[in-house]
Design a protein around this motif. Structure first.
Motif, PDB file in Angstrom:
ATOM      1  N   SER A   5     -27.617 -19.124  28.463  1.00  0.00           N
ATOM      2  CA  SER A   5     -27.796 -17.689  28.662  1.00  0.00           C
ATOM      3  C   SER A   5     -26.652 -16.968  27.968  1.00  0.00           C
ATOM      4  CB  SER A   5     -27.812 -17.338  30.155  1.00  0.00           C
ATOM      5  OG  SER A   5     -26.514 -17.454  30.690  1.00  0.00           O
ATOM      6  N   ALA A   6     -26.774 -15.656  27.852  1.00  0.00           N
ATOM      7  CA  ALA A   6     -25.685 -14.873  27.271  1.00  0.00           C
ATOM      8  C   ALA A   6     -24.427 -14.986  28.127  1.00  0.00           C
ATOM      9  CB  ALA A   6     -26.108 -13.413  27.128  1.00  0.00           C
ATOM     10  N   LEU A   7     -24.600 -15.154  29.425  1.00  0.00           N
ATOM     11  CA  LEU A   7     -23.442 -15.290  30.322  1.00  0.00           C
ATOM     12  C   LEU A   7     -22.625 -16.542  30.036  1.00  0.00           C
ATOM     13  CD1 LEU A   7     -25.084 -14.203  33.700  1.00  0.00           C
ATOM     14  CD2 LEU A   7     -23.438 -12.911  32.332  1.00  0.00           C
ATOM     15  N   ASP A   8     -23.247 -17.574  29.455  1.00  0.00           N
ATOM     16  CA  ASP A   8     -22.549 -18.822  29.150  1.00  0.00           C
ATOM     17  C   ASP A   8     -21.770 -18.771  27.841  1.00  0.00           C
ATOM     18  OD1 ASP A   8     -23.584 -19.947  31.447  1.00  0.00           O
ATOM     19  OD2 ASP A   8     -25.236 -20.956  30.413  1.00  0.00           O
ATOM     20  N   VAL A   9     -22.024 -17.795  26.993  1.00  0.00           N
ATOM     21  CA  VAL A   9     -21.403 -17.735  25.673  1.00  0.00           C
ATOM     22  C   VAL A   9     -19.877 -17.624  25.732  1.00  0.00           C
ATOM     23  CG1 VAL A   9     -21.233 -16.347  23.560  1.00  0.00           C
ATOM     24  CG2 VAL A   9     -23.474 -16.974  24.494  1.00  0.00           C
ATOM     25  N   VAL A  39     -27.116 -12.058  21.353  1.00  0.00           N
ATOM     26  CA  VAL A  39     -28.566 -12.053  21.511  1.00  0.00           C
ATOM     27  C   VAL A  39     -28.988 -13.469  21.877  1.00  0.00           C
ATOM     28  CG1 VAL A  39     -30.789 -11.635  20.395  1.00  0.00           C
ATOM     29  CG2 VAL A  39     -28.812 -10.200  19.814  1.00  0.00           C
ATOM     30  N   HIS A  40     -29.524 -13.619  23.080  1.00  0.00           N
ATOM     31  CA  HIS A  40     -29.953 -14.938  23.555  1.00  0.00           C
ATOM     32  C   HIS A  40     -31.460 -15.063  23.378  1.00  0.00           C
ATOM     33  CE1 HIS A  40     -31.133 -17.923  26.675  1.00  0.00           C
ATOM     34  NE2 HIS A  40     -30.166 -18.567  26.048  1.00  0.00           N
ATOM     35  N   LEU A  41     -31.872 -16.133  22.699  1.00  0.00           N
ATOM     36  CA  LEU A  41     -33.284 -16.388  22.445  1.00  0.00           C
ATOM     37  C   LEU A  41     -33.779 -17.526  23.321  1.00  0.00           C
ATOM     38  CD1 LEU A  41     -33.202 -16.362  18.541  1.00  0.00           C
ATOM     39  CD2 LEU A  41     -33.699 -14.450  20.071  1.00  0.00           C
ATOM     40  N   GLN A  42     -35.037 -17.447  23.723  1.00  0.00           N
ATOM     41  CA  GLN A  42     -35.695 -18.538  24.441  1.00  0.00           C
ATOM     42  C   GLN A  42     -36.921 -18.940  23.654  1.00  0.00           C
ATOM     43  OE1 GLN A  42     -36.610 -16.923  28.325  1.00  0.00           O
ATOM     44  NE2 GLN A  42     -34.917 -18.045  29.234  1.00  0.00           N
ATOM     45  N   GLY A  55     -26.435  -9.434  25.655  1.00  0.00           N
ATOM     46  CA  GLY A  55     -25.234  -9.211  26.436  1.00  0.00           C
ATOM     47  C   GLY A  55     -24.150  -8.570  25.591  1.00  0.00           C
ATOM     48  N   VAL A  56     -23.174  -7.977  26.246  1.00  0.00           N
ATOM     49  CA  VAL A  56     -22.054  -7.339  25.566  1.00  0.00           C
ATOM     50  C   VAL A  56     -20.779  -8.090  25.953  1.00  0.00           C
ATOM     51  CG1 VAL A  56     -20.726  -5.213  25.310  1.00  0.00           C
ATOM     52  CG2 VAL A  56     -23.203  -5.104  25.560  1.00  0.00           C
ATOM     53  N   LEU A  57     -20.088  -8.618  24.953  1.00  0.00           N
ATOM     54  CA  LEU A  57     -18.825  -9.324  25.218  1.00  0.00           C
ATOM     55  C   LEU A  57     -17.764  -8.325  25.626  1.00  0.00           C
ATOM     56  CD1 LEU A  57     -19.091 -11.747  22.236  1.00  0.00           C
ATOM     57  CD2 LEU A  57     -18.874 -12.461  24.614  1.00  0.00           C
ATOM     58  N   GLY A  63      -9.747 -13.270  30.618  1.00  0.00           N
ATOM     59  CA  GLY A  63     -10.759 -14.029  29.892  1.00  0.00           C
ATOM     60  C   GLY A  63     -11.823 -13.139  29.294  1.00  0.00           C
ATOM     61  N   LEU A  64     -12.997 -13.713  29.118  1.00  0.00           N
ATOM     62  CA  LEU A  64     -14.132 -13.009  28.523  1.00  0.00           C
ATOM     63  C   LEU A  64     -15.311 -13.013  29.482  1.00  0.00           C
ATOM     64  CD1 LEU A  64     -14.120 -14.646  24.977  1.00  0.00           C
ATOM     65  CD2 LEU A  64     -13.630 -12.254  25.473  1.00  0.00           C
ATOM     66  N   GLY A  65     -16.124 -11.983  29.384  1.00  0.00           N
ATOM     67  CA  GLY A  65     -17.372 -11.918  30.125  1.00  0.00           C
ATOM     68  C   GLY A  65     -18.457 -11.425  29.191  1.00  0.00           C
ATOM     69  N   CYS A  66     -19.701 -11.582  29.617  1.00  0.00           N
ATOM     70  CA  CYS A  66     -20.824 -11.135  28.796  1.00  0.00           C
ATOM     71  C   CYS A  66     -21.950 -10.648  29.698  1.00  0.00           C
ATOM     72  CB  CYS A  66     -21.297 -12.262  27.885  1.00  0.00           C
ATOM     73  SG  CYS A  66     -22.441 -11.706  26.605  1.00  0.00           S
TER      74      CYS A  66
END
Length: 96
Positions: A5-9, A39-42, A55-57, A63-66
């Motif tokens: 997911s975008a959250l895992d990036v 941009v997360h694709l499935q 998602g927006v970094l 740290g980082l979030g998205c």
């Protein structure tokens, strides 16, 4: 990059940077200087890839979030998420 997911990036980017010898602060600075959206694709049952999430970094603590700006709902429609306003600002350069 592969992520579920975008959250895992952000975790994937941090792992790559640390593996390359960068500290967490340097990774965060480099990512935020060069990337702002994910941009997360499935892959669908038909084999085609579709946008599932944008998602927006962002810097989160040290740290980082998205957080999601847009995400698919159960009916398959993209819906605004908590970072929708930030994505709009980035796209249209409002407030920068």
């Amino acid at each position: 990059m592969h992520a579920n997911s975008a959250l895992d990036v952000p975790a994937r980017l941090e792992a790559l940077g640390v593996t390359a010898g960068l500290g967490h602060e340097a990774v965060r600075a480099q990512v935020l200087a060069g990337l702002r959206a994910v941009v997360h694709l499935q892959r669908g049952r038909d084999g085609r890839r579709r946008v599932a999430q944008i998602g927006v970094l962002q810097a989160v603590g040290d740290g980082l979030g998205c957080p999601a700006a847009l995400a698919l709902d159960p009916a398959g429609r993209l819906r605004p998420g908590p970072a929708a306003d930030e994505l709009e600002r980035l796209l249209y350069r409002r407030g920068s």
